[in-house]
Scaffold this motif. Sequence first.
Motif, PDB file in Angstrom:
ATOM      1  N   HIS A   1      46.176  34.612  51.562  1.00 34.76           N
ATOM      2  CA  HIS A   1      45.505  35.729  52.194  1.00 34.76           C
ATOM      3  C   HIS A   1      44.416  35.961  51.386  1.00 34.76           C
ATOM      4  CE1 HIS A   1      45.281  40.385  52.720  1.00 34.76           C
ATOM      5  NE2 HIS A   1      45.111  39.874  53.975  1.00 34.76           N
ATOM      6  N   ALA A   2      44.433  36.210  49.854  1.00 33.55           N
ATOM      7  CA  ALA A   2      43.465  36.772  48.860  1.00 33.55           C
ATOM      8  C   ALA A   2      42.336  35.934  48.678  1.00 33.55           C
ATOM      9  CB  ALA A   2      44.395  37.230  47.746  1.00 33.55           C
ATOM     10  N   THR A   3      42.714  34.580  49.261  1.00 35.12           N
ATOM     11  CA  THR A   3      41.644  33.598  48.859  1.00 35.12           C
ATOM     12  C   THR A   3      41.037  32.789  50.062  1.00 35.12           C
ATOM     13  OG1 THR A   3      43.650  31.971  48.640  1.00 35.12           O
ATOM     14  CG2 THR A   3      42.768  33.048  46.703  1.00 35.12           C
TER      15      THR A   3
ATOM     16  N   ASN B   1      39.854  42.887  33.548  1.00 39.19           N
ATOM     17  CA  ASN B   1      40.015  44.378  34.370  1.00 39.19           C
ATOM     18  C   ASN B   1      39.779  43.809  35.872  1.00 39.19           C
ATOM     19  OD1 ASN B   1      39.973  46.375  32.496  1.00 39.19           O
ATOM     20  ND2 ASN B   1      37.924  46.074  31.823  1.00 39.19           N
ATOM     21  N   MET B   2      39.369  42.895  36.226  1.00 39.56           N
ATOM     22  CA  MET B   2      39.398  42.604  37.614  1.00 39.56           C
ATOM     23  C   MET B   2      40.718  42.274  38.197  1.00 39.56           C
ATOM     24  SD  MET B   2      36.168  39.689  38.662  1.00 39.56           S
ATOM     25  CE  MET B   2      36.152  39.909  40.483  1.00 39.56           C
ATOM     26  N   THR B   3      41.409  41.695  37.469  1.00 41.57           N
ATOM     27  CA  THR B   3      43.110  41.506  37.788  1.00 41.57           C
ATOM     28  C   THR B   3      43.569  42.805  37.812  1.00 41.57           C
ATOM     29  OG1 THR B   3      42.982  39.397  36.746  1.00 41.57           O
ATOM     30  CG2 THR B   3      45.119  40.352  37.319  1.00 41.57           C
TER      31      THR B   3
ATOM     32  N   SER C   1      42.319  45.783  38.191  1.00 37.82           N
ATOM     33  CA  SER C   1      41.912  46.374  39.572  1.00 37.82           C
ATOM     34  C   SER C   1      42.400  46.082  40.837  1.00 37.82           C
ATOM     35  CB  SER C   1      40.346  45.889  39.813  1.00 37.82           C
ATOM     36  OG  SER C   1      39.533  46.671  38.850  1.00 37.82           O
ATOM     37  N   GLY C   2      43.029  44.766  40.936  1.00 40.23           N
ATOM     38  CA  GLY C   2      43.633  44.296  41.948  1.00 40.23           C
ATOM     39  C   GLY C   2      44.741  44.781  42.176  1.00 40.23           C
TER      40      GLY C   2
ATOM     41  N   SER D   1      41.262  35.965  39.441  1.00 41.87           N
ATOM     42  CA  SER D   1      42.085  37.453  39.428  1.00 41.87           C
ATOM     43  C   SER D   1      42.517  37.816  40.882  1.00 41.87           C
ATOM     44  CB  SER D   1      40.794  38.409  39.211  1.00 41.87           C
ATOM     45  OG  SER D   1      40.042  38.016  38.200  1.00 41.87           O
ATOM     46  N   PRO D   2      41.866  37.363  41.850  1.00 43.68           N
ATOM     47  CA  PRO D   2      42.512  37.701  43.140  1.00 43.68           C
ATOM     48  C   PRO D   2      43.705  36.986  43.298  1.00 43.68           C
ATOM     49  CG  PRO D   2      40.253  37.219  43.495  1.00 43.68           C
ATOM     50  CD  PRO D   2      40.626  36.982  42.206  1.00 43.68           C
TER      51      PRO D   2
ATOM     52  N   ALA E   1      46.145  38.991  40.950  1.00 40.29           N
ATOM     53  CA  ALA E   1      46.769  40.366  41.606  1.00 40.29           C
ATOM     54  C   ALA E   1      47.454  39.904  42.743  1.00 40.29           C
ATOM     55  CB  ALA E   1      45.441  40.890  41.851  1.00 40.29           C
TER      56      ALA E   1
END
Lengths: 214, 214
Positions: free
Chosen positions: A43-45, A79-81, A83-84, A195-196, A199
């Motif tokens: 779903h995230a990718t 930080n991207m990870t 954030s998610g 990262s997505p 997360a």
Amino acid sequence: MSTIIQQIKPADIEAESFRIIDREHGAHPFDAATWSVVRRVIHATGDFSFADTLRFAPGALAAGLAAIRAGKNILTDVNMTASGISKHLLARYGGKVLCGVADPEVAEQARRRGLTRSEVAIDLLLPENIGIVAIGNAPTALLRVMERRQTLAPEQRPELIIGVPVGFVNAAESKELLSQREYPHITALGRKGGSPTAAAIVNALLRLAVAESG
Amino acid sequence: MSTIIQQIKPADIEAESFRIIDREHGAHPFDAATWSVVRRVIHATGDFSFADTLRFAPGALAAGLAAIRAGKNILTDVNMTASGISKHLLARYGGKVLCGVADPEVAEQARRRGLTRSEVAIDLLLPENIGIVAIGNAPTALLRVMERRQTLAPEQRPELIIGVPVGFVNAAESKELLSQREYPHITALGRKGGSPTAAAIVNALLRLAVAESG
């Protein structure tokens, strides 16, 4: 050409996405809990290939859920990870998301020691009551976690290592090494990850923890 | 099985990754500046398929570079994309990265109006001297940007729309619509995209701006 936009309520978008993934993917070898993790990564990718590349060590999900329930913290490489990750779900259990990569002290130490900032951030934060490590970007950070884990006392070791760095230099190699470890881990073989992906795996575990708490 | 980790200095990892991508991808139809954008997306995702799906409207790169040089702001739909943008490069020109999705006022308005938080955040921030809009996650946000753009006076319109939402509900459709627009845009057809893709495109533009200033 006519392009049709589906009219769908914001709250229903995720469920509809999961229905599409279930329908298009069809049969799979995963139990329901594991599939909920795999499906959230797809779903995230937008990328079904993760159903073939994701690897779950025996006991990985149980270890992640235990860490969440114990209120332990989650350490990320970037930080991207961070954030998610659903902080409001994690907060129910008392844990926090930690990421030191933007800390000026980390940058200074990295320059001085000839390491990446990710590596230094791992060194500094790994002893901070970490239950899950989620590496979505830097192979160097994943290798560092695996190395440092050996030097920690058993009760200080993170319960689960999620290692899904992305890229062309040492990403596939670092994940191949993680997949050979016997301790609880989740990884995705090959170059893809990110990262997505990291997360999404953490968020799927958080949803499982919430679902099982009732 | 023996897995070999390459010994490589942190500062050299990106350049080595780009060499690998150049070598493995081989011939391509892009000019040098456009390839630098495509290559950075491949680097961020580990996925060569973006070389086939990325679409650049005529003048898109020039519009993005002009917006950066003019010190305009960059609006993102989610914090993950904002996290991934090189703020220190953008700061050279005076621009900031704006993202309103975590603002409590945005959540409140979204509930009241039956919209996604991404849509409300777009409405509130689009008039804030935005040069580039970078949508990495929410199709609803991309559709909102395209709709709102029509209502803005020409001098208020963002110079460039980067629309690369990911997923199964309206992601491919929203990007198909964007690809049909004549104004400057960059998109990736199909379901794939995401925050790292959006951030990579912005970061490639920032590097081009710096290279041309230098």
